[in-house]
Design a protein around this motif. Structure first.
Motif, PDB file in Angstrom:
ATOM      1  N   PHE A 226       0.820  -1.207   0.000  1.00  0.00           N
ATOM      2  CA  PHE A 226       0.000   0.000   0.000  1.00  0.00           C
ATOM      3  C   PHE A 226       0.859   1.264   0.000  1.00  0.00           C
ATOM      4  O   PHE A 226       0.498   2.267  -0.622  1.00  0.00           O
ATOM      5  CB  PHE A 226      -0.942   0.016   1.208  1.00  0.00           C
ATOM      6  CG  PHE A 226      -1.826   1.224   1.257  1.00  0.00           C
ATOM      7  CD1 PHE A 226      -2.819   1.411   0.302  1.00  0.00           C
ATOM      8  CD2 PHE A 226      -1.662   2.192   2.237  1.00  0.00           C
ATOM      9  CE1 PHE A 226      -3.628   2.540   0.325  1.00  0.00           C
ATOM     10  CE2 PHE A 226      -2.470   3.319   2.267  1.00  0.00           C
ATOM     11  CZ  PHE A 226      -3.455   3.490   1.311  1.00  0.00           C
ATOM     12  N   ALA A 227       1.995   1.233   0.688  1.00  0.00           N
ATOM     13  CA  ALA A 227       2.864   2.418   0.753  1.00  0.00           C
ATOM     14  C   ALA A 227       3.358   2.828  -0.635  1.00  0.00           C
ATOM     15  O   ALA A 227       3.225   3.996  -1.024  1.00  0.00           O
ATOM     16  CB  ALA A 227       4.033   2.178   1.703  1.00  0.00           C
ATOM     17  N   PRO A 228       3.939   1.909  -1.429  1.00  0.00           N
ATOM     18  CA  PRO A 228       4.339   2.325  -2.777  1.00  0.00           C
ATOM     19  C   PRO A 228       3.160   2.679  -3.669  1.00  0.00           C
ATOM     20  O   PRO A 228       3.275   3.553  -4.533  1.00  0.00           O
ATOM     21  CB  PRO A 228       5.100   1.113  -3.323  1.00  0.00           C
ATOM     22  CG  PRO A 228       4.732  -0.026  -2.453  1.00  0.00           C
ATOM     23  CD  PRO A 228       4.433   0.550  -1.115  1.00  0.00           C
ATOM     24  N   LEU A 229       2.015   2.023  -3.464  1.00  0.00           N
ATOM     25  CA  LEU A 229       0.826   2.377  -4.242  1.00  0.00           C
ATOM     26  C   LEU A 229       0.408   3.816  -3.959  1.00  0.00           C
ATOM     27  O   LEU A 229       0.120   4.594  -4.879  1.00  0.00           O
ATOM     28  CB  LEU A 229      -0.326   1.420  -3.904  1.00  0.00           C
ATOM     29  CG  LEU A 229      -1.605   1.597  -4.726  1.00  0.00           C
ATOM     30  CD1 LEU A 229      -1.409   1.067  -6.134  1.00  0.00           C
ATOM     31  CD2 LEU A 229      -2.781   0.885  -4.050  1.00  0.00           C
ATOM     32  N   LEU A 230       0.409   4.175  -2.678  1.00  0.00           N
ATOM     33  CA  LEU A 230       0.029   5.528  -2.288  1.00  0.00           C
ATOM     34  C   LEU A 230       1.057   6.547  -2.764  1.00  0.00           C
ATOM     35  O   LEU A 230       0.695   7.602  -3.309  1.00  0.00           O
ATOM     36  CB  LEU A 230      -0.116   5.601  -0.763  1.00  0.00           C
ATOM     37  CG  LEU A 230      -0.534   6.956  -0.173  1.00  0.00           C
ATOM     38  CD1 LEU A 230      -1.910   7.355  -0.686  1.00  0.00           C
ATOM     39  CD2 LEU A 230      -0.518   6.893   1.357  1.00  0.00           C
ATOM     40  N   ALA A 231       2.321   6.233  -2.600  1.00  0.00           N
ATOM     41  CA  ALA A 231       3.376   7.182  -2.957  1.00  0.00           C
ATOM     42  C   ALA A 231       3.408   7.451  -4.459  1.00  0.00           C
ATOM     43  O   ALA A 231       3.446   8.613  -4.898  1.00  0.00           O
ATOM     44  CB  ALA A 231       4.732   6.659  -2.492  1.00  0.00           C
ATOM     45  N   THR A 232       3.400   6.392  -5.262  1.00  0.00           N
ATOM     46  CA  THR A 232       3.439   6.583  -6.712  1.00  0.00           C
ATOM     47  C   THR A 232       2.144   7.210  -7.223  1.00  0.00           C
ATOM     48  O   THR A 232       2.162   8.022  -8.154  1.00  0.00           O
ATOM     49  CB  THR A 232       3.696   5.255  -7.445  1.00  0.00           C
ATOM     50  OG1 THR A 232       2.718   4.285  -7.044  1.00  0.00           O
ATOM     51  CG2 THR A 232       5.092   4.735  -7.129  1.00  0.00           C
ATOM     52  N   GLY A 233       1.013   6.853  -6.598  1.00  0.00           N
ATOM     53  CA  GLY A 233      -0.257   7.431  -7.004  1.00  0.00           C
ATOM     54  C   GLY A 233      -0.316   8.926  -6.727  1.00  0.00           C
ATOM     55  O   GLY A 233      -0.775   9.715  -7.559  1.00  0.00           O
ATOM     56  N   LEU A 234       0.175   9.332  -5.557  1.00  0.00           N
ATOM     57  CA  LEU A 234       0.184  10.759  -5.225  1.00  0.00           C
ATOM     58  C   LEU A 234       1.162  11.524  -6.109  1.00  0.00           C
ATOM     59  O   LEU A 234       0.850  12.618  -6.600  1.00  0.00           O
ATOM     60  CB  LEU A 234       0.547  10.954  -3.750  1.00  0.00           C
ATOM     61  CG  LEU A 234      -0.542  10.601  -2.744  1.00  0.00           C
ATOM     62  CD1 LEU A 234      -0.016  10.754  -1.311  1.00  0.00           C
ATOM     63  CD2 LEU A 234      -1.773  11.487  -2.942  1.00  0.00           C
ATOM     64  N   ARG A 352       1.928  -6.033 -10.828  1.00  0.00           N
ATOM     65  CA  ARG A 352       2.600  -4.855 -11.387  1.00  0.00           C
ATOM     66  C   ARG A 352       1.674  -4.066 -12.306  1.00  0.00           C
ATOM     67  O   ARG A 352       1.526  -2.851 -12.182  1.00  0.00           O
ATOM     68  CB  ARG A 352       3.851  -5.297 -12.148  1.00  0.00           C
ATOM     69  CG  ARG A 352       4.640  -4.150 -12.756  1.00  0.00           C
ATOM     70  CD  ARG A 352       5.933  -4.663 -13.364  1.00  0.00           C
ATOM     71  NE  ARG A 352       6.804  -5.193 -12.325  1.00  0.00           N
ATOM     72  CZ  ARG A 352       7.486  -6.335 -12.448  1.00  0.00           C
ATOM     73  NH1 ARG A 352       7.386  -7.056 -13.535  1.00  0.00           N
ATOM     74  NH2 ARG A 352       8.265  -6.744 -11.461  1.00  0.00           N
ATOM     75  N   SER A 353       1.056  -4.751 -13.235  1.00  0.00           N
ATOM     76  CA  SER A 353       0.165  -4.071 -14.172  1.00  0.00           C
ATOM     77  C   SER A 353      -1.062  -3.516 -13.457  1.00  0.00           C
ATOM     78  O   SER A 353      -1.545  -2.423 -13.764  1.00  0.00           O
ATOM     79  CB  SER A 353      -0.254  -5.046 -15.272  1.00  0.00           C
ATOM     80  OG  SER A 353      -1.086  -4.435 -16.220  1.00  0.00           O
ATOM     81  N   THR A 354      -1.566  -4.265 -12.482  1.00  0.00           N
ATOM     82  CA  THR A 354      -2.710  -3.797 -11.693  1.00  0.00           C
ATOM     83  C   THR A 354      -2.367  -2.530 -10.926  1.00  0.00           C
ATOM     84  O   THR A 354      -3.156  -1.575 -10.882  1.00  0.00           O
ATOM     85  CB  THR A 354      -3.167  -4.878 -10.711  1.00  0.00           C
ATOM     86  OG1 THR A 354      -3.488  -6.067 -11.442  1.00  0.00           O
ATOM     87  CG2 THR A 354      -4.387  -4.432  -9.926  1.00  0.00           C
ATOM     88  N   ALA A 355      -1.194  -2.517 -10.313  1.00  0.00           N
ATOM     89  CA  ALA A 355      -0.766  -1.340  -9.550  1.00  0.00           C
ATOM     90  C   ALA A 355      -0.639  -0.119 -10.450  1.00  0.00           C
ATOM     91  O   ALA A 355      -1.076   0.985 -10.104  1.00  0.00           O
ATOM     92  CB  ALA A 355       0.562  -1.621  -8.858  1.00  0.00           C
ATOM     93  N   GLN A 356      -0.036  -0.321 -11.619  1.00  0.00           N
ATOM     94  CA  GLN A 356       0.075   0.794 -12.557  1.00  0.00           C
ATOM     95  C   GLN A 356      -1.297   1.266 -13.000  1.00  0.00           C
ATOM     96  O   GLN A 356      -1.561   2.470 -13.076  1.00  0.00           O
ATOM     97  CB  GLN A 356       0.879   0.362 -13.778  1.00  0.00           C
ATOM     98  CG  GLN A 356       2.350   0.139 -13.502  1.00  0.00           C
ATOM     99  CD  GLN A 356       3.063  -0.337 -14.741  1.00  0.00           C
ATOM    100  OE1 GLN A 356       3.601   0.452 -15.508  1.00  0.00           O
ATOM    101  NE2 GLN A 356       3.063  -1.640 -14.962  1.00  0.00           N
ATOM    102  N   GLY A 357      -2.166   0.313 -13.319  1.00  0.00           N
ATOM    103  CA  GLY A 357      -3.507   0.684 -13.746  1.00  0.00           C
ATOM    104  C   GLY A 357      -4.249   1.475 -12.689  1.00  0.00           C
ATOM    105  O   GLY A 357      -4.937   2.460 -12.998  1.00  0.00           O
TER     106      GLY A 357
END
Length: 436
Positions: A226-234, A352-357
């Motif tokens: 969740f941390a990298p998801l939040l960081a890259t998303g922001l 990986r693809s899901t996170a990017q999407g």
């Protein structure tokens, strides 16, 4: 990434090029629509709200496509998804090319946005997964160069056809139609990602208690992903406010705020393209080295200064031109390309693809909401608009400098490096994937 830099063969570069063409078509669709709407306006009766609504809809559908396409790419494979989405993209561009009414523009924008959004995260994952160790960053960064090429081609064509009105808009879209069909033919000969195939087999073969959940997003919403998801998303969403605004509304700003015309706007916009390409090529050379953080910080500074020029000196043709030139250098070093590299490094193969999407979707939803009101803000309070754009550059830069570099890297099948299973980065099935 500090692995020894290897020299990739022809096949990885071919894969990276065909996958990276998603970025060419993405940039091309955004910039073409920016100009085409101005050219279509008299013939099809478009007003300010149509400009805002169509631009927002393109971004909104891109976001939705990225969310679904990224998940489908992890579940069914990279090749199947990006072949289907490119066919859909070509269909949508055909509608825009031959549009004879405003409703047709809305239909075409929906199709194009969804298709290219679904294509992008899957294509990027394939480029990284087929690259040799020590060159993954370069393979992904190639998409950033192609993104700039996509802008450059549209700008050059806009100079040529910008005075043709409605016909000029059709010719701009026709270019994207031809390119998408050529890329579709070439992509049809590509093989599936070996890394994804290995990871999928390992996950399916794992005991039920250790099997990766291949049907939901729950793993991304729990520690440690969740941390990298939040960081890259922001990072991406905040940075993209500036990039998307300039990409979609630069022609609008030149024509409706600075009092210029489409050919002039396109000619001036062309000045920033070589600089953007140079910065993108520089980034390709340093992206797999520790020094990339220094270059990233320099890119943030250039982008921020670029947005500050119209704010301080007022919106005019010279200040918009200066913004495009100075900011163009910053984008190649501290923009979408570094986000793409981070997402390859921080997430395991099967998510990986899901996170990017998911992060692309969030970013484009935010951009769509802002784009809906951008024309109104630009004509009523342009100072506020550029204040927002400067803030987006600074805040995203701080996230990229102080937060994202501290996140642990995901394991890769080639090296087995990154946080261990005991640290909770990857489940047992992914560990099996990495040992396969």
């Amino acid at each position: 990434m500090s692995h020894p830099v290897s020299k990739p063969g022809i096949r990885p570069w071919r894969t990276a090029f065909l996958a990276g063409m998603a970025s060419y078509l993405d940039a091309g669709a955004i910039v073409t629509t920016s100009t085409a709407l101005v050219l279509y306006a008299p013939a099809l009766g478009l007003n300010e709200w149509d400009f805002g609504a169509l631009s927002a809809l393109l971004t909104l559908c891109f976001a939705t496509g990225a969310l679904f396409g990224g998940r489908l790419g992890d579940k069914f494979g990279r090749r199947r998804v990006f072949t289907s989405t490119l066919l859909l993209f070509a269909a949508g561009i055909a509608v825009l090319t031959f549009a004879v009414s405003a409703p047709m523009l809305y239909v075409g924008v929906v199709i194009v946005g969804f298709a290219i959004g679904a294509d992008l995260p899957v294509s990027l994952a394939l480029a990284a997964e087929e690259a040799p160790e020590g060159a993954k960053g370069r393979m992904v960064a190639l998409s950033g160069v192609l993104w700039m090429v996509g802008i450059g081609v549209v700008v050059v064509l806009s100079i040529i056809v910008g005075a043709y009105g409605e016909l000029g808009a059709r010719l701009l879209y026709a270019q994207l139609l031809v390119v998408s069909l050529v890329v579709l033919v070439l992509r049809s000969r590509m093989k599936e990602s070996t890394e994804w195939t290995t990871a999928r087999s390992a996950a399916i073969a794992a005991p039920a208690s250790e099997r990766v959940d291949l049907s939901t997003l729950r793993r991304l919403l729990a520690r440690p992903l969740f941390a990298p998801l939040l960081a890259t998303g922001l990072f991406y969403s905040v940075w993209n406010l500036g990039a998307n605004t300039i990409g979609q509304f630069s022609t609008y700003l030149y024509v409706n705020v600075a009092g210029s015309d489409v050919p002039t706007a396109s000619a001036i916009g062309l000045l920033g393209i070589p600089i953007g390409l140079v910065s993108g090529l520089v980034f390709m050379r340093i992206v797999d080295r520790p020094s990339r953080q220094i270059w990233f910080a320099a890119g943030v500074a250039f982008s921020s200064i670029g947005f500050a020029v119209p704010l301080v000196l007022g919106v005019s043709v010279p200040t918009l031109a200066t913004m495009g030139i100075v900011g163009g250098f910053g984008i190649g070093l501290a923009g979408e390309t570094i986000y793409k590299v981070w997402t390859q490094e921080l997430f395991p193969t099967l998510v990986r693809s899901t996170a990017q999407g998911a992060t692309i979707a969030f970013t484009r939803y935010v951009a769509a909401a802002f784009a809906l009101f951008t024309p109104i803000i630009a004509t009523t309070n342009v100072t506020a608009l550029f204040g927002i754009l400067i803030a987006s550059s600074v805040v995203s830069g701080l996230i990229g400098i102080f937060w994202i570099p501290r996140l642990p890297k995901a394991k890769t099948p080639e090296t087995g490096t990154g946080a261990s299973r005991a640290e909770g980065l990857v489940p047992a099935a992914i560990d099996q994937e990495n040992n396969a």
